[in-house]
Design a protein around this motif. Structure first.
Motif, short mmCIF file in Angstrom:
data_model
loop_
_atom_site.label_atom_id
_atom_site.label_comp_id
_atom_site.label_asym_id
_atom_site.label_seq_id
_atom_site.Cartn_x
_atom_site.Cartn_y
_atom_site.Cartn_z
N UNK A 40 0.82 -1.21 0.00
CA UNK A 40 0.00 0.00 0.00
C UNK A 40 0.86 1.27 0.00
N UNK A 41 1.97 1.22 0.69
CA UNK A 41 2.86 2.38 0.78
C UNK A 41 3.81 2.48 -0.42
N UNK A 42 3.86 1.44 -1.24
CA UNK A 42 4.79 1.42 -2.36
C UNK A 42 6.23 1.17 -1.93
N UNK A 43 6.39 0.61 -0.73
CA UNK A 43 7.72 0.32 -0.21
C UNK A 43 8.33 -0.91 -0.89
N UNK A 44 9.65 -0.96 -0.89
CA UNK A 44 10.35 -2.09 -1.49
C UNK A 44 10.16 -3.36 -0.68
N UNK A 45 9.87 -3.22 0.60
CA UNK A 45 9.70 -4.39 1.44
C UNK A 45 9.32 -4.01 2.85
N UNK A 46 9.50 -4.94 3.76
CA UNK A 46 9.11 -4.76 5.15
C UNK A 46 10.04 -5.57 6.04
N UNK A 47 10.00 -5.30 7.33
CA UNK A 47 10.76 -6.09 8.28
C UNK A 47 9.91 -7.27 8.72
N UNK A 48 10.45 -8.47 8.58
CA UNK A 48 9.73 -9.67 8.98
C UNK A 48 9.39 -9.56 10.46
N UNK A 49 8.10 -9.75 10.81
CA UNK A 49 7.70 -9.59 12.21
C UNK A 49 8.35 -10.57 13.17
N UNK A 50 8.76 -11.72 12.69
CA UNK A 50 9.36 -12.73 13.57
C UNK A 50 10.88 -12.61 13.67
N UNK A 51 11.53 -12.30 12.54
CA UNK A 51 12.99 -12.31 12.52
C UNK A 51 13.63 -10.94 12.47
N UNK A 52 12.88 -9.93 12.02
CA UNK A 52 13.44 -8.60 11.86
C UNK A 52 14.22 -8.42 10.57
N UNK A 53 14.30 -9.48 9.75
CA UNK A 53 15.00 -9.39 8.47
C UNK A 53 14.15 -8.63 7.44
N UNK A 54 14.81 -7.95 6.51
CA UNK A 54 14.11 -7.22 5.45
C UNK A 54 13.67 -8.19 4.38
N UNK A 55 12.38 -8.14 4.01
CA UNK A 55 11.80 -9.02 3.00
C UNK A 55 11.25 -8.16 1.87
N UNK A 56 11.62 -8.47 0.64
CA UNK A 56 11.15 -7.70 -0.51
C UNK A 56 9.67 -7.97 -0.76
N UNK A 57 8.96 -6.93 -1.18
CA UNK A 57 7.53 -7.06 -1.46
C UNK A 57 7.31 -7.59 -2.88
N UNK A 58 6.14 -8.16 -3.11
CA UNK A 58 5.78 -8.64 -4.44
C UNK A 58 5.72 -7.50 -5.44
N UNK A 59 5.31 -6.32 -4.98
CA UNK A 59 5.27 -5.17 -5.87
C UNK A 59 6.65 -4.79 -6.37
N UNK A 60 7.61 -4.74 -5.48
CA UNK A 60 8.99 -4.43 -5.86
C UNK A 60 9.52 -5.48 -6.82
N UNK A 61 9.29 -6.75 -6.50
CA UNK A 61 9.79 -7.83 -7.35
C UNK A 61 9.12 -7.83 -8.72
N UNK A 62 7.84 -7.51 -8.79
CA UNK A 62 7.14 -7.44 -10.06
C UNK A 62 7.68 -6.30 -10.92
N UNK A 63 7.99 -5.17 -10.30
CA UNK A 63 8.55 -4.04 -11.05
C UNK A 63 9.91 -4.37 -11.65
N UNK A 64 10.65 -5.28 -11.03
CA UNK A 64 11.95 -5.69 -11.58
C UNK A 64 11.78 -6.39 -12.92
N UNK A 65 10.68 -7.12 -13.08
CA UNK A 65 10.37 -7.73 -14.36
C UNK A 65 10.92 -9.12 -14.58
N UNK A 66 11.73 -9.63 -13.66
CA UNK A 66 12.29 -10.97 -13.81
C UNK A 66 12.41 -11.63 -12.44
N UNK A 67 12.47 -12.95 -12.46
CA UNK A 67 12.71 -13.71 -11.24
C UNK A 67 14.22 -13.89 -11.08
N UNK A 68 14.72 -13.66 -9.88
CA UNK A 68 16.16 -13.81 -9.63
C UNK A 68 16.52 -15.25 -9.26
N UNK A 69 15.52 -16.08 -8.95
CA UNK A 69 15.78 -17.47 -8.63
C UNK A 69 16.30 -17.71 -7.22
#
Length: 80
Positions: A40-69
């Motif tokens: 909703x905010x157009x952010x690249x990702x968020x902090x995982x609520x359990x681990x605190x690690x940064x996780x990329x959002x589907x919106x960011x990944x879709x804008x990249x146009x390819x799967x990184x595997x």
């Protein structure tokens, strides 16, 4: 799958593939809420609520146009 340009899988960006986030994952609701807020905010990702690690959002990944595997939780290209 890696590097090829193709359209995202036929599912909403808000719904990760079950192989990437199990329907019975104990933190699923908190993860999906954090992901929805990032989308909703157009952010690249968020902090995982359990681990605190940064996780990329589907919106960011879709804008990249390819799967990184790399097995991203919200990869919009996973359709198997």
């Amino acid at each position: 799958m890696t590097g090829e340009r193709r359209p995202p899988a036929d599912r909403p960006l808000t719904e990760p593939h079950p192989s990437r986030l199990s329907p019975d994952h104990p933190d699923r609701e908190r993860i999906l809420a954090a992901h929805a807020a990032a989308l909703a905010a157009g952010d690249a990702g968020y902090l995982d609520p359990a681990t605190g690690l940064f996780v990329l959002s589907a919106g960011f990944l879709a804008r990249r146009g390819t799967c990184c595997g790399r097995g991203c939780r919200h990869c919009p290209y996973v359709d198997e």
